[in-house]
Motif scaffolding. Structure first.
Motif, PDB file in Angstrom:
ATOM      1  N   PRO A  99      34.563  15.833  28.778  1.00  0.00           N
ATOM      2  CA  PRO A  99      34.975  14.470  28.414  1.00  0.00           C
ATOM      3  C   PRO A  99      36.087  13.943  29.324  1.00  0.00           C
ATOM      4  N   ASP A 100      36.987  14.833  29.766  1.00  0.00           N
ATOM      5  CA  ASP A 100      38.050  14.407  30.675  1.00  0.00           C
ATOM      6  C   ASP A 100      37.478  13.931  32.004  1.00  0.00           C
ATOM      7  N   HIS A 101      36.490  14.659  32.495  1.00  0.00           N
ATOM      8  CA  HIS A 101      35.851  14.290  33.762  1.00  0.00           C
ATOM      9  C   HIS A 101      35.164  12.929  33.632  1.00  0.00           C
ATOM     10  N   ALA A 127      35.041   7.186  34.874  1.00  0.00           N
ATOM     11  CA  ALA A 127      34.962   5.808  34.359  1.00  0.00           C
ATOM     12  C   ALA A 127      36.200   5.013  34.748  1.00  0.00           C
ATOM     13  N   ALA A 128      37.364   5.631  34.662  1.00  0.00           N
ATOM     14  CA  ALA A 128      38.607   4.931  35.036  1.00  0.00           C
ATOM     15  C   ALA A 128      38.637   4.661  36.538  1.00  0.00           C
ATOM     16  N   ALA A 188      46.389   5.218  35.316  1.00  0.00           N
ATOM     17  CA  ALA A 188      47.076   5.664  34.098  1.00  0.00           C
ATOM     18  C   ALA A 188      46.829   4.692  32.952  1.00  0.00           C
ATOM     19  N   ALA A 189      46.861   3.405  33.259  1.00  0.00           N
ATOM     20  CA  ALA A 189      46.616   2.405  32.214  1.00  0.00           C
ATOM     21  C   ALA A 189      45.178   2.494  31.705  1.00  0.00           C
ATOM     22  N   HIS A 190      44.220   2.670  32.613  1.00  0.00           N
ATOM     23  CA  HIS A 190      42.810   2.779  32.190  1.00  0.00           C
ATOM     24  C   HIS A 190      42.574   4.035  31.361  1.00  0.00           C
ATOM     25  N   LEU A 191      43.194   5.124  31.768  1.00  0.00           N
ATOM     26  CA  LEU A 191      43.023   6.371  31.014  1.00  0.00           C
ATOM     27  C   LEU A 191      43.686   6.274  29.644  1.00  0.00           C
TER      28      LEU A 191
END
Length: 167
Positions: A96-98, A103-104, A152-155
């Motif tokens: 899921p992190d990948h 996506a970000a 960072a904002a997208h994540l």
């Protein structure tokens, strides 16, 4: 070597070579096929092979043996594929992190995404990244800074959806 000389050579050597290859392969029809193919290749190269320093029968035996081995490897590979022994193993699913990172990254402008991928994922220095992209070092530094902030904002959005997105 003339045609008549080749015919005499073929008549004398063919049965001997088939017997030798039959002993190596264990398959009489296969031995006949590979020896015949080796003679065809010898005919095509008769000036260099048959009139050279090496005995022509040895050259034909070597070629026939290599042909037999090549056919055996292909047959074994085909059999492994049919039985599913060497079928490619499925790749593990991405974490899921990948998925979130990809996506970000897709949401970033291409220039920032390229700078981040080259610098952080490909382990290129800032100077190497600048050389790779053809822009100034200062520009890469700015793209990296802005890209990291946006990333960072997208994540953070993906991990903590806003109240509107939950409704």
């Amino acid at each position: 070597m003339t045609e008549d000389e080749f015919d005499l050579f073929y008549t004398a050597a063919y049965p001997r070579l088939v017997g030798q290859l039959y002993a190596l392969t264990g398959d009489y029809a296969e031995a006949q096929d590979v020896v015949q193919e080796a003679f065809v290749r010898a005919w095509d190269r008769r000036v260099s092979v048959l009139d050279g320093n090496r005995p022509p029968e040895a050259w034909i035996r070597t070629v026939a043996h290599r042909l037999a081995m090549s056919r055996w490897r292909r047959a074994r590979h085909w059999w492994e594929l049919v039985r599913g022994e060497s079928a490619p193993r499925p790749a593990p699913e991405p974490s899921p992190d990948h998925v979130a990172l990809v996506a970000a990254l897709r949401r970033l402008p291409e220039a920032q995404r390229t700078a981040i991928v080259l610098h952080h994922l490909c382990d290129l220095s800032v100077e190497q990244t600048a050389a790779e992209t053809g822009v100034a070092v200062g520009t890469i530094k700015a793209r990296l800074s802005r890209g990291r902030t946006a990333l960072a904002a997208h994540l953070a959005e993906d991990t903590h959806p806003t109240e509107e997105a939950r409704v």
